[in-house]
Design a protein around this motif. Structure first.
Motif, short mmCIF file in Angstrom:
data_model
loop_
_atom_site.label_atom_id
_atom_site.label_comp_id
_atom_site.label_asym_id
_atom_site.label_seq_id
_atom_site.Cartn_x
_atom_site.Cartn_y
_atom_site.Cartn_z
N LEU A 49 111.48 -164.56 -66.65
CA LEU A 49 111.12 -163.16 -66.45
C LEU A 49 111.83 -162.27 -67.46
N GLY A 50 113.06 -162.62 -67.78
CA GLY A 50 113.80 -161.85 -68.77
C GLY A 50 113.18 -161.94 -70.15
N ARG A 51 112.72 -163.12 -70.52
CA ARG A 51 112.11 -163.28 -71.85
C ARG A 51 110.82 -162.48 -71.95
N PHE A 56 107.68 -157.77 -73.88
CA PHE A 56 106.71 -156.82 -73.32
C PHE A 56 106.07 -155.93 -74.39
N PRO A 57 106.83 -155.35 -75.34
CA PRO A 57 106.19 -154.50 -76.35
C PRO A 57 105.17 -155.25 -77.20
N GLU A 58 105.42 -156.54 -77.47
CA GLU A 58 104.47 -157.34 -78.26
C GLU A 58 103.15 -157.50 -77.52
N PHE A 59 103.22 -157.78 -76.23
CA PHE A 59 101.99 -157.92 -75.45
C PHE A 59 101.27 -156.58 -75.32
N THR A 60 102.02 -155.52 -75.10
CA THR A 60 101.42 -154.19 -74.99
C THR A 60 100.66 -153.83 -76.27
N ALA A 61 101.23 -154.16 -77.42
CA ALA A 61 100.59 -153.87 -78.70
C ALA A 61 99.26 -154.62 -78.85
N ILE A 84 117.65 -160.23 -63.31
CA ILE A 84 116.75 -160.46 -64.44
C ILE A 84 117.11 -159.53 -65.60
N GLU A 85 117.35 -158.27 -65.27
CA GLU A 85 117.67 -157.29 -66.31
C GLU A 85 119.03 -157.58 -66.95
N LYS A 86 119.95 -158.12 -66.17
CA LYS A 86 121.26 -158.51 -66.73
C LYS A 86 121.10 -159.64 -67.73
N VAL A 87 120.27 -160.62 -67.39
CA VAL A 87 120.03 -161.76 -68.28
C VAL A 87 119.28 -161.33 -69.53
N ALA A 88 118.26 -160.46 -69.36
CA ALA A 88 117.40 -160.07 -70.47
C ALA A 88 118.05 -159.03 -71.38
N VAL A 90 117.38 -155.95 -71.06
CA VAL A 90 116.39 -154.87 -71.12
C VAL A 90 115.85 -154.65 -69.70
N PRO A 91 115.26 -153.47 -69.43
CA PRO A 91 114.66 -153.25 -68.11
C PRO A 91 113.47 -154.18 -67.88
N LEU A 92 113.17 -154.43 -66.62
CA LEU A 92 112.00 -155.23 -66.25
C LEU A 92 110.81 -154.27 -66.16
N PRO A 93 109.87 -154.31 -67.12
CA PRO A 93 108.86 -153.25 -67.21
C PRO A 93 107.51 -153.57 -66.57
N TYR A 94 107.38 -154.73 -65.95
CA TYR A 94 106.09 -155.11 -65.38
C TYR A 94 106.26 -155.43 -63.89
#
Length: 221
Positions: A49-51, A56-61, A84-88, A90-94
């Motif tokens: 989930l972190g990956r 996420f920006p790549e998929f959004t594009a 998840i956000e600690k591991v990644a 970044v925020p979990l955006p989905y």
């Protein structure tokens, strides 16, 4: 129920970490990556989930939305989210779908019909087959599906590569060879006869065999 490539994913309503959704309304006219998990608070899934949060920006594009599914409650998902956000980093955006009654896991062929009606007291081992990735087209058809073993982390860079290939093939009616990436040569489909290929590609192609014909990536021309 068994789902296959080109099957239509039926519309469904679900509770998610972003609130209730109607899948078709939420999906709109874009592409979707729907990926599932056997249990919250599991180590491999946390990294996955972190990956996807990082990508996420790549998929959004690419006009592609991401949605997760796990056979636990929204409350569990929200408690899991900080890990998840600690591991990644970044925020979990989905959103994450809550599938505690196992309804969606069954409808997508990831659990048998007799698996029961609740996730309560089920472990990730019971749900080991709920480890799938579906790429769904704008027509709501399954374009790609993968199921991984429980102890093997998924490669979402590969999912992104497949999405690129699917979108290219749909737009330009070409096929992609092994390990293809954006900018690499592509293949003239075998269904295109020699005469049809000559009309479509008057500048010719590179033939390795009579049926393996390469042209440059049409998006690069």
């Amino acid at each position: 129920m068994t789902v296959r490539i080109n099957d239509i994913v039926p519309d469904f309503k679900a509770e998610t970490t972003d609130g209730p959704i109607d899948f078709y309304d939420w999906a709109g006219n874009g592409w979707i990556v729907l990926f599932s998990h056997p249990k919250d608070f599991t180590p491999v899934c946390t990294t996955e989930l972190g990956r996807l949060a990082q990508l996420f920006p790549e998929f959004t594009a690419r006009n592609c939305k991401i949605i997760g599914l796990s056979v636990d409650t929204v409350a569990d998902h929200l408690r899991w989210k900080p890990d998840i956000e600690k591991v990644a980093g970044v925020p979990l955006p989905y959103p994450l779908i809550a599938d505690q009654d196992l309804r969606l896991a069954k409808s997508l062929g990831m659990l048998p019909a007799d698996a029961g009606a609740t996730s309560k007291e089920r472990t990730e081992t019971n749900n080991a087959t709920v480890r799938s990735v579906f790429v769904i087209g704008p027509d709501k058809r399954i374009r790609m599906m993968q199921t991984y073993p429980m102890n093997t982390g998924r490669n979402f860079d590969e999912t992104l590569r497949v999405l690129d290939a699917l979108q290219l093939s749909e737009k330009h009616d070409v096929a992609t060879p092994v390990d293809w990436r954006r900018g690499d040569d592509v293949i003239i489909p075998h269904s295109l006869t020699e005469d049809e290929a000559k009309r479509r590609y008057p500048n010719g192609w590179r033939a390795v065999t009579p049926y393996l014909r390469y042209i440059a990536d049409p998006t690069e021309s």
